[in-house]
Design a protein around this motif. Structure first.
Motif, PDB file in Angstrom:
ATOM      1  N   ARG A   6       0.822  -1.224   0.000  1.00 19.96           N
ATOM      2  CA  ARG A   6       0.000   0.000   0.000  1.00 19.96           C
ATOM      3  C   ARG A   6       0.848   1.263   0.000  1.00 19.96           C
ATOM      4  O   ARG A   6       0.416   2.321  -0.486  1.00 19.96           O
ATOM      5  CB  ARG A   6      -0.947  -0.009   1.213  1.00 19.96           C
ATOM      6  CG  ARG A   6      -1.841   1.229   1.327  1.00 19.96           C
ATOM      7  CD  ARG A   6      -2.718   1.399   0.114  1.00 19.96           C
ATOM      8  NE  ARG A   6      -3.547   2.606   0.194  1.00 19.96           N
ATOM      9  CZ  ARG A   6      -3.137   3.826  -0.150  1.00 19.96           C
ATOM     10  NH1 ARG A   6      -1.890   4.010  -0.588  1.00 19.96           N
ATOM     11  NH2 ARG A   6      -3.959   4.855  -0.054  1.00 19.96           N
ATOM     12  N   ASP A   7       2.060   1.195   0.528  1.00 20.30           N
ATOM     13  CA  ASP A   7       2.893   2.399   0.571  1.00 20.30           C
ATOM     14  C   ASP A   7       3.741   2.588  -0.696  1.00 20.30           C
ATOM     15  O   ASP A   7       4.512   3.536  -0.791  1.00 20.30           O
ATOM     16  CB  ASP A   7       3.794   2.408   1.807  1.00 20.30           C
ATOM     17  CG  ASP A   7       4.796   1.252   1.830  1.00 20.30           C
ATOM     18  OD1 ASP A   7       4.732   0.389   0.934  1.00 20.30           O
ATOM     19  OD2 ASP A   7       5.634   1.224   2.757  1.00 20.30           O
ATOM     20  N   ASP A   8       3.577   1.694  -1.670  1.00 20.20           N
ATOM     21  CA  ASP A   8       4.291   1.853  -2.940  1.00 20.20           C
ATOM     22  C   ASP A   8       3.454   2.760  -3.840  1.00 20.20           C
ATOM     23  O   ASP A   8       2.799   2.323  -4.789  1.00 20.20           O
ATOM     24  CB  ASP A   8       4.529   0.493  -3.598  1.00 20.20           C
ATOM     25  CG  ASP A   8       5.378   0.594  -4.868  1.00 20.20           C
ATOM     26  OD1 ASP A   8       5.798   1.720  -5.214  1.00 20.20           O
ATOM     27  OD2 ASP A   8       5.596  -0.445  -5.512  1.00 20.20           O
ATOM     28  N   ILE A   9       3.484   4.045  -3.543  1.00 21.69           N
ATOM     29  CA  ILE A   9       2.632   5.012  -4.227  1.00 21.69           C
ATOM     30  C   ILE A   9       2.914   5.028  -5.730  1.00 21.69           C
ATOM     31  O   ILE A   9       1.988   4.984  -6.555  1.00 21.69           O
ATOM     32  CB  ILE A   9       2.822   6.420  -3.642  1.00 21.69           C
ATOM     33  CG1 ILE A   9       2.597   6.411  -2.123  1.00 21.69           C
ATOM     34  CG2 ILE A   9       1.880   7.416  -4.316  1.00 21.69           C
ATOM     35  CD1 ILE A   9       1.269   5.906  -1.698  1.00 21.69           C
ATOM     36  N   ALA A  10       4.176   5.088  -6.103  1.00 21.71           N
ATOM     37  CA  ALA A  10       4.520   5.142  -7.524  1.00 21.71           C
ATOM     38  C   ALA A  10       4.110   3.855  -8.235  1.00 21.71           C
ATOM     39  O   ALA A  10       3.603   3.886  -9.363  1.00 21.71           O
ATOM     40  CB  ALA A  10       6.013   5.396  -7.694  1.00 21.71           C
ATOM     41  N   GLY A  11       4.328   2.703  -7.587  1.00 23.67           N
ATOM     42  CA  GLY A  11       3.946   1.436  -8.195  1.00 23.67           C
ATOM     43  C   GLY A  11       2.446   1.348  -8.430  1.00 23.67           C
ATOM     44  O   GLY A  11       1.988   0.884  -9.481  1.00 23.67           O
ATOM     45  N   LEU A  12       1.663   1.815  -7.461  1.00 23.13           N
ATOM     46  CA  LEU A  12       0.214   1.807  -7.617  1.00 23.13           C
ATOM     47  C   LEU A  12      -0.225   2.771  -8.711  1.00 23.13           C
ATOM     48  O   LEU A  12      -1.106   2.459  -9.521  1.00 23.13           O
ATOM     49  CB  LEU A  12      -0.457   2.151  -6.282  1.00 23.13           C
ATOM     50  CG  LEU A  12      -0.331   1.102  -5.181  1.00 23.13           C
ATOM     51  CD1 LEU A  12      -0.786   1.666  -3.842  1.00 23.13           C
ATOM     52  CD2 LEU A  12      -1.136  -0.150  -5.528  1.00 23.13           C
ATOM     53  N   LEU A  13       0.401   3.953  -8.753  1.00 22.27           N
ATOM     54  CA  LEU A  13       0.030   4.930  -9.774  1.00 22.27           C
ATOM     55  C   LEU A  13       0.451   4.484 -11.170  1.00 22.27           C
ATOM     56  O   LEU A  13      -0.164   4.891 -12.166  1.00 22.27           O
ATOM     57  CB  LEU A  13       0.625   6.298  -9.443  1.00 22.27           C
ATOM     58  CG  LEU A  13      -0.051   7.027  -8.277  1.00 22.27           C
ATOM     59  CD1 LEU A  13       0.746   8.267  -7.880  1.00 22.27           C
ATOM     60  CD2 LEU A  13      -1.486   7.414  -8.631  1.00 22.27           C
ATOM     61  N   PHE A  14       1.468   3.660 -11.274  1.00 16.44           N
ATOM     62  CA  PHE A  14       1.852   3.111 -12.573  1.00 16.44           C
ATOM     63  C   PHE A  14       0.658   2.383 -13.197  1.00 16.44           C
ATOM     64  O   PHE A  14       0.435   2.450 -14.416  1.00 16.44           O
ATOM     65  CB  PHE A  14       3.035   2.158 -12.408  1.00 16.44           C
ATOM     66  CG  PHE A  14       3.470   1.495 -13.689  1.00 16.44           C
ATOM     67  CD1 PHE A  14       4.351   2.119 -14.553  1.00 16.44           C
ATOM     68  CD2 PHE A  14       2.978   0.233 -14.027  1.00 16.44           C
ATOM     69  CE1 PHE A  14       4.745   1.506 -15.739  1.00 16.44           C
ATOM     70  CE2 PHE A  14       3.372  -0.392 -15.203  1.00 16.44           C
ATOM     71  CZ  PHE A  14       4.258   0.253 -16.064  1.00 16.44           C
ATOM     72  N   HIS A  15      -0.119   1.703 -12.354  1.00 22.18           N
ATOM     73  CA  HIS A  15      -1.252   0.930 -12.849  1.00 22.18           C
ATOM     74  C   HIS A  15      -2.569   1.708 -12.792  1.00 22.18           C
ATOM     75  O   HIS A  15      -3.471   1.468 -13.602  1.00 22.18           O
ATOM     76  CB  HIS A  15      -1.405  -0.346 -12.031  1.00 22.18           C
ATOM     77  CG  HIS A  15      -0.239  -1.279 -12.157  1.00 22.18           C
ATOM     78  ND1 HIS A  15      -0.060  -2.120 -13.232  1.00 22.18           N
ATOM     79  CD2 HIS A  15       0.818  -1.489 -11.327  1.00 22.18           C
ATOM     80  CE1 HIS A  15       1.061  -2.804 -13.081  1.00 22.18           C
ATOM     81  NE2 HIS A  15       1.610  -2.452 -11.929  1.00 22.18           N
ATOM     82  N   LEU A  16      -2.698   2.633 -11.846  1.00 25.79           N
ATOM     83  CA  LEU A  16      -3.974   3.301 -11.607  1.00 25.79           C
ATOM     84  C   LEU A  16      -3.965   4.784 -11.939  1.00 25.79           C
ATOM     85  O   LEU A  16      -5.010   5.432 -11.908  1.00 25.79           O
ATOM     86  CB  LEU A  16      -4.382   3.129 -10.136  1.00 25.79           C
ATOM     87  CG  LEU A  16      -4.559   1.694  -9.640  1.00 25.79           C
ATOM     88  CD1 LEU A  16      -4.761   1.692  -8.129  1.00 25.79           C
ATOM     89  CD2 LEU A  16      -5.728   1.032 -10.339  1.00 25.79           C
ATOM     90  N   GLY A  17      -2.801   5.336 -12.263  1.00 25.59           N
ATOM     91  CA  GLY A  17      -2.668   6.779 -12.403  1.00 25.59           C
ATOM     92  C   GLY A  17      -3.425   7.400 -13.551  1.00 25.59           C
ATOM     93  O   GLY A  17      -3.693   8.598 -13.546  1.00 25.59           O
TER      94      GLY A  17
END
Length: 450
Positions: free
Chosen positions: A87-98
């Motif tokens: 959950r704290d991998d903000i950039a990783g999550l935004l790579f998929h959801l941004g």
């Protein structure tokens, strides 16, 4: 963990406005592109990220970009499980959801083309039939998966079930045509099985806000089969002269203050890092009209106290960023008389002086609140407290009979009770219409304590 670089795009600008990077240790940094900083129409992403040639490190960048993700962690569960992301991998999550960030921003893999573009009513939307709309509303109401083929194109923060869509000029619903990049225009909010009256309660609160002269987003209660839902006009949309729908960059107060969503209530923060009155003052003083915005915020605070809205947290106030850097308060939105629900807390989202609930507020508390907002003159604080309280109480009192006629007597009784509590605390006379009301009862059948 591998390093990662993402483009940050803002609808209306042809090139990325900045770069979001993740290092090998999972830390993130953000930097504006030099050509964007030099653009006279450039808009800062946030008050917490002013335009500069210098990069922002993890401490400054993380809260803002974390706020771009859905507030409900459950909505992230699928992508976290599928990709093995924390959950704290903000950039990783935004790579998929941004690409689906709410608002005018998108965060995309480096070099990816823009995914958010202006919309045309005639060509960029696909109509949704009423039968399908009923199915969508039922799924949201029951917290079930949306019907096959239905995707929310703009994930929204908050705990209530809602979906972003477009309401066409002919009165039909639609969704952006896949690949069009077109904006949605409305939010449809659907109450769950334990809060069936929320749509009407919020619609009435928003209507009262408009009636008292506050700039307020439009909202309408609409039937869908046996359910009702609240259709809300998005305040971060505009129509150009040639009829195109465009997004306006906005941020909520949590983003503006560099606070994560978890700190949207004052009680969750710590001194110097929380949503309190000094923090609110910093935001208001960054607008184009600090004195005017402060006065509106003071009136809005009194209004919220009187209608029983204790949920005015940092994500329920927002700023609009206009081209060239002009900042203004967004219209009022997400107004719900939470005190109608006995299961919700009476505790205020931010303290008024030392008081954390309506019943505890004194004249000295309100004076301290005004002083913390920058009203230095004791005479001015007294004049504002008395004048605004009397005016808003009288205006709301004139609305009570109308609420009765619309089968909202319980809401009217709550307002009258709150007005009586506040005017008594301030040593002011309550309107006659308030004195004549029945006492407000909570849902358990007990008296409202004050």
């Amino acid at each position: 963990m591998d390093a990662l670089t993402l483009d940050v795009r803002l609808d209306g600008f042809s090139e990325p406005v900045g770069i979001l990077a993740r290092d090998d240790n999972g830390g993130i940094a953000y930097a504006y592109r030099p050509d964007y900083v030099a653009n006279p129409e450039a808009v800062a992403l946030s008050l917490s990220l002013p335009l500069t040639d210098e990069p922002y490190g993890d401490v400054a960048a993380r809260p803002f970009f974390d706020n771009l993700l859905q507030e409900r962690d459950g909505a992230l569960a699928d992508i976290m499980a599928r990709e093995g992301l924390a959950r704290d991998d903000i950039a990783g999550l935004l790579f998929h959801l941004g690409k689906d960030c709410a608002g005018a921003l998108s965060v995309l893999p480096a070099g990816a083309p823009p995914v958010k573009l202006p919309g045309d009513y005639g060509s960029d939307y696909v109509r949704i039939g009423m039968e399908r709309m009923v199915d969508i509303v039922d799924a949201l109401h029951r917290h079930r998966r949306l019907p096959d083929g239905t995707a929310d194109p703009s994930p929204l923060a908050g705990v209530q079930s809602k979906i972003a869509l477009t309401y066409l000029p002919d009165g039909s619903f639609a969704e952006p045509r896949p690949g069009s990049g077109a904006p949605t225009t409305h939010i449809l909010k659907v109450a769950d099985q334990g809060h069936l009256h929320d749509a009407r309660d919020e619609a009435e609160a928003l209507s009262l806000s408009r009636a008292l002269g506050f700039d307020t987003t439009d909202a309408t209660v609409m039937p869908f089969g046996e359910m009702e839902a609240l259709l809300i006009t998005r305040f971060d949309r505009a129509l150009t002269g040639d009829g195109r729908i465009v997004r306006i960059h906005q941020e909520d107060f949590a983003q503006a203050l560099g606070l994560p969503a978890a700190l949207k209530y004052e009680r969750r923060g710590t001194p110097g890092r929380c949503f309190d009155t000094p923090a609110i003052r910093r935001v208001l003083e960054a607008t184009a009209d600090p004195a005017g915005e402060k006065d509106i915020f003071i009136k809005a605070t009194l209004f919220d106290l009187m209608i029983g809205n204790t949920d005015g947290h940092a994500k329920n106030f927002a700023l609009l960023h206009d081209r060239g850097g002009r900042i203004r308060m967004a219209p009022r939105y997400d107004l719900l008389p939470t005190r109608l629900d006995a299961n919700l807390t009476e505790e205020l989202a931010f303290r008024i002086g030392a008081a954390d609930r309506l019943a505890a507020i004194t004249a000295d508390d309100f004076a301290a609140f005004l002083q913390a907002l920058g009203i230095e003159s004791a005479a001015a604080r007294k004049r504002i407290r008395a004048g605004h309280t009397v005016d808003i109480a009288a205006s709301l009192a004139r609305q009570l009979n109308g609420l009765d006629k619309r089968n909202m007597k319980r809401f009217a009784d709550l307002i009258a009770s709150n007005i009586g509590t506040l005017t008594a605390a301030f040593g002011l006379a309550a309107p006659a219409a308030v004195e004549q009301r029945d006492a407000f009862l909570d849902r358990a059948g007990g008296w409202l304590m004050s």
